[in-house]
Design an enzyme around this catalytic site. Structure first.
Site, mmCIF file in Angstrom:
data_model
loop_
_atom_site.group_PDB
_atom_site.id
_atom_site.type_symbol
_atom_site.label_atom_id
_atom_site.label_comp_id
_atom_site.label_asym_id
_atom_site.label_seq_id
_atom_site.Cartn_x
_atom_site.Cartn_y
_atom_site.Cartn_z
ATOM 1 N N MET A 30 0.848 -1.197 0.000
ATOM 2 C CA MET A 30 0.000 0.000 0.000
ATOM 3 C C MET A 30 0.884 1.248 0.000
ATOM 4 O O MET A 30 0.428 2.346 0.327
ATOM 5 C CB MET A 30 -0.952 -0.010 1.195
ATOM 6 C CG MET A 30 -1.905 -1.206 1.137
ATOM 7 S SD MET A 30 -3.435 -0.962 2.034
ATOM 8 C CE MET A 30 -2.825 -0.754 3.687
ATOM 9 N N HIS A 37 9.119 -3.495 3.393
ATOM 10 C CA HIS A 37 8.776 -3.670 1.983
ATOM 11 C C HIS A 37 10.040 -3.969 1.151
ATOM 12 O O HIS A 37 10.023 -4.811 0.251
ATOM 13 C CB HIS A 37 8.121 -2.398 1.428
ATOM 14 C CG HIS A 37 6.839 -2.013 2.096
ATOM 15 N ND1 HIS A 37 6.715 -0.872 2.855
ATOM 16 C CD2 HIS A 37 5.613 -2.602 2.111
ATOM 17 C CE1 HIS A 37 5.475 -0.766 3.297
ATOM 18 N NE2 HIS A 37 4.785 -1.813 2.889
ATOM 19 N N GLN A 148 5.742 -11.895 6.762
ATOM 20 C CA GLN A 148 5.271 -12.615 7.954
ATOM 21 C C GLN A 148 4.728 -11.645 9.004
ATOM 22 O O GLN A 148 3.975 -12.034 9.885
ATOM 23 C CB GLN A 148 6.439 -13.460 8.515
ATOM 24 C CG GLN A 148 6.192 -14.164 9.836
ATOM 25 C CD GLN A 148 5.147 -15.272 9.742
ATOM 26 O OE1 GLN A 148 4.795 -15.709 8.635
ATOM 27 N NE2 GLN A 148 4.645 -15.724 10.874
#
Ligand code: AMP
Length: 280
Positions: A30, A37, A148
């Site tokens: 997002m 990321h 995770q």
């Protein structure tokens, strides 16, 4: 690096890559990219010829009372981070193309979406599975990488991918943390400096339960209690602290082999999640 805003354009590019037998890896995000990321991008780059990062703040996974409007967005910064990291393309579709007027189809995973975050965010996972499905059909990746950090999301996506026979491998990357241990999240920027300090209680709680597990504790009640105490002592409000099976997400009383300790807690208005797999 390409910036692709349109679904047909994305599909055309991906089909051209596929004709050349290039392996496509997708990292759905997002935006407001951080090192969490980036770790997914690095995993994708190792396995793929073509790395696509999608950036889309998906409205359907937020309930009306949640932070969709306030969710941090910084495309210029994300674009630079992706370019510097060797990403092949950013796919950032417009919401009105993803959800045109009259859009009426959703994908729902009925089992793993129910506990944990599914209880306090009842529409969340349907939003997630629907958008991930749409991203898969736009990007046509060989594999997609998830973190995770969102352990339940990763399981729900794996289940959807299996149930719907997507020819796409789901790869799960480890939780990336700040130096002091707080799990990286775009939402950490909502925290005031004091709340940021208090929020570290989540990590400390998780470390404490790891410690008692390593010393032989197998009772989930006592494991949950130690995390809950640590968070509440530092002013956090528990959404849930659960000890569940790492496959089915069903509650566990006595841990045999392994368990997922999953936590969601509010510090002020900011809801943070974290987890730890306890394994013998
Ligand atoms: P988001 O932009 O928050 O939707 O996250 C996009 C992807 O990055 C998801 O697969 C997340 O699980 C993953 N991710 C977010 N934070 C972290 C982190 N701290 N460590 C590893 N992966 C993360």
């Amino acid at each position: 690096m390409k910036i692709i805003r349109n679904i047909r354009h994305m599909q055309r590019s991906s089909r051209a890559w596929r004709r050349r037998d290039l392996v496509i890896g997708l990292g759905p995000t997002m935006g407001c990219l951080h090192r969490g990321h980036l770790s997914l991008i690095e995993i994708a780059k190792k396995k793929a010829d073509i790395t696509v990062v999608s950036i889309f703040v998906n409205p359907t996974q937020f309930s009306p009372s949640e932070d969709f409007g306030a969710y941090p967005r910084n495309f210029a910064r994300d674009r630079k981070i992706c370019a510097d990291s060797g990403v092949t393309a950013i796919f950032s579709p417009r919401a009105d193309e993803v959800y045109p007027p009259g859009f009426s189809t959703s994908v729902t995973e009925e089992l793993l979406s129910k506990p944990l975050c599914g209880k306090s965010r009842p529409i969340h996972f349907q939003g997630v599975t629907t958008i991930v499905c749409k991203l898969f059909l736009a990007v046509l990746p060989d594999f997609a990488v998830f973190g995770q950090k969102d352990a339940q999301q990763a399981l729900v996506i794996k289940k959807m991918t299996t149930d719907l026979n997507f020819p796409i491998d789901i790869v799960v990357g480890p939780i990336i943390r700040e130096v002091d241990g707080l799990a990286m999240s775009s939402r950490n920027r909502y925290l005031s400096p004091e709340r940021r300090k208090s929020a570290l209680a989540i990590y400390r709680g998780i470390e404490l339960c790891q410690e008692i597990f390593d010393n032989g504790e197998r009772d989930s009640g006592r494991i949950k209690k130690i995390v809950t105490n640590e968070i509440e002592t530092h002013g956090g409000r528990i959404d849930y602290v659960e000890c569940v099976s790492i496959e089915s997400l069903e509650s566990i009383e006595k841990i045999k082999g392994s368990a997922l300790v999953a936590v969601a807690a509010y510090f002020g208005d900011t809801r943070l999640i974290d987890n730890r797999v306890l394994e013998e």
